[in-house]
Design a protein around this motif. Sequence first.
Motif, PDB file in Angstrom:
ATOM      1  N   GLU A 113      -2.927  -0.692 -13.732  1.00  0.00           N
ATOM      2  CA  GLU A 113      -1.810  -1.115 -14.262  1.00  0.00           C
ATOM      3  C   GLU A 113      -0.564  -0.655 -13.856  1.00  0.00           C
ATOM      4  O   GLU A 113       0.376  -1.289 -13.350  1.00  0.00           O
ATOM      5  CB  GLU A 113      -1.905  -1.519 -15.955  1.00  0.00           C
ATOM      6  N   THR A 114      -0.517   0.755 -14.208  1.00  0.00           N
ATOM      7  CA  THR A 114       0.867   1.225 -14.008  1.00  0.00           C
ATOM      8  C   THR A 114       1.015   1.509 -12.757  1.00  0.00           C
ATOM      9  O   THR A 114       2.218   1.329 -12.176  1.00  0.00           O
ATOM     10  CB  THR A 114       0.818   2.932 -14.727  1.00  0.00           C
ATOM     11  N   PRO A 115       0.094   2.126 -11.367  1.00  0.00           N
ATOM     12  CA  PRO A 115       0.548   2.180 -10.216  1.00  0.00           C
ATOM     13  C   PRO A 115       0.826   0.636  -9.702  1.00  0.00           C
ATOM     14  O   PRO A 115       1.536   0.675  -8.615  1.00  0.00           O
ATOM     15  CB  PRO A 115      -0.895   2.753  -9.646  1.00  0.00           C
ATOM     16  N   ALA A 116       0.194  -0.379 -10.067  1.00  0.00           N
ATOM     17  CA  ALA A 116       0.568  -1.747  -9.564  1.00  0.00           C
ATOM     18  C   ALA A 116       1.797  -2.265  -9.821  1.00  0.00           C
ATOM     19  O   ALA A 116       2.887  -2.620  -9.197  1.00  0.00           O
ATOM     20  CB  ALA A 116      -0.537  -2.734 -10.008  1.00  0.00           C
ATOM     21  N   LEU A 117       2.147  -2.090 -11.360  1.00  0.00           N
ATOM     22  CA  LEU A 117       3.424  -2.470 -11.636  1.00  0.00           C
ATOM     23  C   LEU A 117       4.803  -1.930 -11.365  1.00  0.00           C
ATOM     24  O   LEU A 117       5.843  -2.210 -11.072  1.00  0.00           O
ATOM     25  CB  LEU A 117       3.453  -2.763 -13.297  1.00  0.00           C
ATOM     26  N   LEU A 118       4.517  -0.230 -11.266  1.00  0.00           N
ATOM     27  CA  LEU A 118       5.709   0.599 -11.102  1.00  0.00           C
ATOM     28  C   LEU A 118       5.408   1.219  -9.776  1.00  0.00           C
ATOM     29  O   LEU A 118       6.725   1.448  -9.100  1.00  0.00           O
ATOM     30  CB  LEU A 118       5.484   1.684 -12.141  1.00  0.00           C
ATOM     31  N   GLY A 119       4.420   1.263  -9.217  1.00  0.00           N
ATOM     32  CA  GLY A 119       4.413   1.989  -7.778  1.00  0.00           C
ATOM     33  C   GLY A 119       4.508   1.136  -6.545  1.00  0.00           C
ATOM     34  O   GLY A 119       5.084   1.517  -5.714  1.00  0.00           O
ATOM     35  N   ILE A 120       4.005  -0.102  -6.885  1.00  0.00           N
ATOM     36  CA  ILE A 120       4.088  -1.094  -5.593  1.00  0.00           C
ATOM     37  C   ILE A 120       5.537  -1.522  -5.356  1.00  0.00           C
ATOM     38  O   ILE A 120       5.950  -1.326  -4.026  1.00  0.00           O
ATOM     39  CB  ILE A 120       3.242  -2.451  -5.931  1.00  0.00           C
ATOM     40  N   PRO A 121       6.468  -1.738  -6.405  1.00  0.00           N
ATOM     41  CA  PRO A 121       7.748  -2.139  -6.021  1.00  0.00           C
ATOM     42  C   PRO A 121       8.517  -0.873  -5.192  1.00  0.00           C
ATOM     43  O   PRO A 121       9.505  -1.277  -4.702  1.00  0.00           O
ATOM     44  CB  PRO A 121       8.526  -2.465  -7.458  1.00  0.00           C
ATOM     45  N   ALA A 122       7.948   0.278  -5.508  1.00  0.00           N
ATOM     46  CA  ALA A 122       8.736   1.449  -4.786  1.00  0.00           C
ATOM     47  C   ALA A 122       7.850   1.935  -3.915  1.00  0.00           C
ATOM     48  O   ALA A 122       8.425   3.027  -3.203  1.00  0.00           O
ATOM     49  CB  ALA A 122       8.703   2.611  -6.140  1.00  0.00           C
ATOM     50  N   ASN A 123       7.038   1.428  -3.313  1.00  0.00           N
ATOM     51  CA  ASN A 123       6.183   1.761  -2.169  1.00  0.00           C
ATOM     52  C   ASN A 123       5.384   3.029  -2.379  1.00  0.00           C
ATOM     53  O   ASN A 123       5.464   3.740  -1.286  1.00  0.00           O
ATOM     54  CB  ASN A 123       7.254   1.656  -0.773  1.00  0.00           C
ATOM     55  N   LEU A 124       5.247   3.409  -3.617  1.00  0.00           N
ATOM     56  CA  LEU A 124       4.488   4.361  -3.838  1.00  0.00           C
ATOM     57  C   LEU A 124       2.952   4.207  -4.155  1.00  0.00           C
ATOM     58  O   LEU A 124       2.681   3.771  -5.268  1.00  0.00           O
ATOM     59  CB  LEU A 124       5.008   5.110  -5.327  1.00  0.00           C
ATOM     60  N   LEU A 125       2.261   3.841  -3.067  1.00  0.00           N
ATOM     61  CA  LEU A 125       0.732   3.459  -3.361  1.00  0.00           C
ATOM     62  C   LEU A 125      -0.385   4.449  -3.842  1.00  0.00           C
ATOM     63  O   LEU A 125      -0.008   5.540  -2.927  1.00  0.00           O
ATOM     64  CB  LEU A 125       0.388   2.780  -2.096  1.00  0.00           C
ATOM     65  N   VAL A 126      -1.073   4.220  -4.577  1.00  0.00           N
ATOM     66  CA  VAL A 126      -2.572   5.064  -4.579  1.00  0.00           C
ATOM     67  C   VAL A 126      -3.445   4.098  -4.441  1.00  0.00           C
ATOM     68  O   VAL A 126      -3.326   3.395  -3.799  1.00  0.00           O
ATOM     69  CB  VAL A 126      -2.361   5.549  -6.218  1.00  0.00           C
ATOM     70  N   PHE A 127      -4.496   4.796  -4.185  1.00  0.00           N
ATOM     71  CA  PHE A 127      -5.901   4.021  -4.071  1.00  0.00           C
ATOM     72  C   PHE A 127      -5.871   2.758  -4.697  1.00  0.00           C
ATOM     73  O   PHE A 127      -6.392   1.767  -4.089  1.00  0.00           O
ATOM     74  CB  PHE A 127      -7.106   5.088  -4.169  1.00  0.00           C
ATOM     75  N   THR A 128      -5.935   2.746  -5.981  1.00  0.00           N
ATOM     76  CA  THR A 128      -6.209   1.447  -6.674  1.00  0.00           C
ATOM     77  C   THR A 128      -5.100   0.260  -6.356  1.00  0.00           C
ATOM     78  O   THR A 128      -5.536  -0.770  -6.129  1.00  0.00           O
ATOM     79  CB  THR A 128      -6.160   1.586  -8.086  1.00  0.00           C
ATOM     80  N   SER A 129      -3.745   0.635  -6.043  1.00  0.00           N
ATOM     81  CA  SER A 129      -2.863  -0.299  -5.738  1.00  0.00           C
ATOM     82  C   SER A 129      -3.219  -0.692  -4.210  1.00  0.00           C
ATOM     83  O   SER A 129      -2.668  -1.774  -3.946  1.00  0.00           O
ATOM     84  CB  SER A 129      -1.439   0.153  -5.918  1.00  0.00           C
ATOM     85  N   ARG A 130      -3.612   0.235  -3.371  1.00  0.00           N
ATOM     86  CA  ARG A 130      -3.822  -0.236  -2.298  1.00  0.00           C
ATOM     87  C   ARG A 130      -4.913  -1.092  -2.039  1.00  0.00           C
ATOM     88  O   ARG A 130      -4.730  -2.208  -1.144  1.00  0.00           O
ATOM     89  CB  ARG A 130      -4.087   1.012  -1.414  1.00  0.00           C
ATOM     90  N   ILE A 131      -5.984  -0.842  -2.553  1.00  0.00           N
ATOM     91  CA  ILE A 131      -7.106  -1.811  -2.761  1.00  0.00           C
ATOM     92  C   ILE A 131      -6.592  -3.186  -3.125  1.00  0.00           C
ATOM     93  O   ILE A 131      -7.039  -4.193  -2.672  1.00  0.00           O
ATOM     94  CB  ILE A 131      -8.071  -1.405  -3.612  1.00  0.00           C
ATOM     95  N   TRP A 132      -5.616  -3.194  -4.252  1.00  0.00           N
ATOM     96  CA  TRP A 132      -5.389  -4.386  -4.773  1.00  0.00           C
ATOM     97  C   TRP A 132      -4.363  -5.081  -3.648  1.00  0.00           C
ATOM     98  O   TRP A 132      -4.620  -6.640  -3.356  1.00  0.00           O
ATOM     99  CB  TRP A 132      -4.387  -4.239  -5.774  1.00  0.00           C
ATOM    100  N   GLN A 133      -3.649  -4.626  -2.669  1.00  0.00           N
ATOM    101  CA  GLN A 133      -3.035  -5.123  -1.772  1.00  0.00           C
ATOM    102  C   GLN A 133      -3.757  -5.503  -0.552  1.00  0.00           C
ATOM    103  O   GLN A 133      -3.412  -6.816  -0.341  1.00  0.00           O
ATOM    104  CB  GLN A 133      -1.948  -3.896  -1.050  1.00  0.00           C
ATOM    105  N   VAL A 134      -4.808  -4.896  -0.273  1.00  0.00           N
ATOM    106  CA  VAL A 134      -5.658  -5.549   0.931  1.00  0.00           C
ATOM    107  C   VAL A 134      -6.437  -6.782   0.489  1.00  0.00           C
ATOM    108  O   VAL A 134      -6.763  -7.538   1.302  1.00  0.00           O
ATOM    109  CB  VAL A 134      -6.670  -4.527   1.520  1.00  0.00           C
TER     110      VAL A 134
END
Length: 588
Positions: free
Chosen positions: A245-266
């Motif tokens: 939740e936190t990496p997706a909502l806060l990280g993706i808008p700032a282009n700060l990707l971790v593994f979980t948010s990158r999985i969600w993107q692809v």
Amino acid sequence: MSDLLERTETGEIEGPATSEARRNLWKARGRAMLRPQFLILATVVLVIAYLALVPLGYLVWGTAFRDGVLSWDNFRLAYTTRGLGELSYNTLVYAFGATGLSVSIGVVLAFFTERTDIPLRRMVFIGSLVPLIIPGLLYTIAWIFLASPRTGILNAWLEPLFGPQFFNVFSMTGLIVVQGLDNAPLAFLLMVAAFRSMDPSLEESAVVSGGSLIDVFRRITIPMTKPAILAAIMILGVRNIESFETPALLGIPANLLVFTSRIWQVLQRFPPDYGQAGAYSVSLLLIVSFGIWTYSRYQSRSKQFQTVTGKGFRPRAIPLGTWRRPIGVIVMVYFFIAIVLPVLVLIYTSTQTFYAVPTLERIGNATLDNYAFIFENRQTARALRNSIFLGLTAATGVMFLSALGSWMVVRSRLPGRWLVDNLAFLPLVIPGLVLGVALIFVYLRFPLPVYGTMWILFIAYLTRFLPYGMRYSSASMYQIGGELEESAQVSGATWWKVFYRINVPLLMPGLIAGWSYVFMVSVRELGSSILLYSPGTEVLSIMIWEQYENGNFVQLSALGVVMIALMTVIVFVAQRLGAKVGVQASGS
């Protein structure tokens, strides 16, 4: 007779009767395997093994093999698109930072609550556990309302003093602070248990000898609670690495990707790239597994920190002296910032027609229309039913399997029983998003029609939270002696009757505690749900996510408040029921 059979089986006795004795031995074993006890336990073992091993096997096979041939194409494509170094660095910085903040807060709060005469100790204890009921998704959204650079309430209030955009929640610091505050209650709960079971005589001796509070905390308390601190670091580290939740909502808008948010993107591409998602998932799984293996190596040295022996002790609160009130004020300020503010901003937003910075005029124009809307909306009502159904069934299924599994591990003498415990623990290393990817690999290929139904969500929750149920059940089972079981069996009771008439009532406090926890995390779960749901199987966390994506902030806030209230009521009722059943029922 058993000695004779053993000697016959090993070949120590030879003669005409040997083959007959062996036939009788195998017949006895065959009859034992057809007994209800064996059939029930064998079914439990098969279910646990299926839940733990099949998704991982399909994930590795679907990622590393193509047409039955080993291939690294998915890994090569994944890490040429987005480098392994960048994702690993962001993931570890985020996880270590959030874990350090959570554990620091948890250790300090637990020390003041259990070891000192801080004011309002009972209130501090209860207040520290309140955020456990708030879903991480809602907590992150609340902090977006508070600290967004453009529309955040705190930035609007502090702009005259510090200028515009003083706080920026869409940054690595924002990710670490929000996730750290969200997980601090779990660290507090883990450390409270350690402080309560630790002999405080060394701390008391240091205080009597003139040691300051800081010296006692730094030189005695921290070293003596090192195993518990390492356990908290491991558990929270895994939770932070797998958090979505936190990496997706806060990280993706700032282009700060971790593994979980990158999985969600692809997986949001069309068509979804399951190969790349599998490659990122396997990498994340290896990082989590390495962390747990490292912790297990340190855990083997924990005996040198033992302080509880056969000698009894009674802890005495360390006086804070002149620091008592200032420390109490600091703790209250923390509670206001970490707990009260996020809840208040959700309640405020839920009563508005659109989101805006609070003013007296806007507060005076509060309305309950958003609550009326969510109760009249069919999709919301369906999501509410789905969440309650999945929470109840997942919690009940987990604790049923765990109760039988823990009996097998703790009570029985079956060969290989340790494997059941290890299999039940295995899903702990599988992040929720990774489990969702793994189940997609399984049920898109497996001829079992559960994909696109509620049952795939049930399987995901059952798999994901089985380790927690097993820990609760095993801890309770270890505390129960075997004399009552033996007496009942001597009196002619069947194994199943002994289990549900004796073991279950004695285990009930632990089972209710585990059931409450699994219910809470099932209703909160987003990581696996967001990949496995389909139209008609939405749950509350999915509804809140979609409303945030669509900009319906006031409606999602109302739904979030209802969700928190619902979880509070159900957990409270479960705890009250747990206090009236089991061993205590005999005295009523």
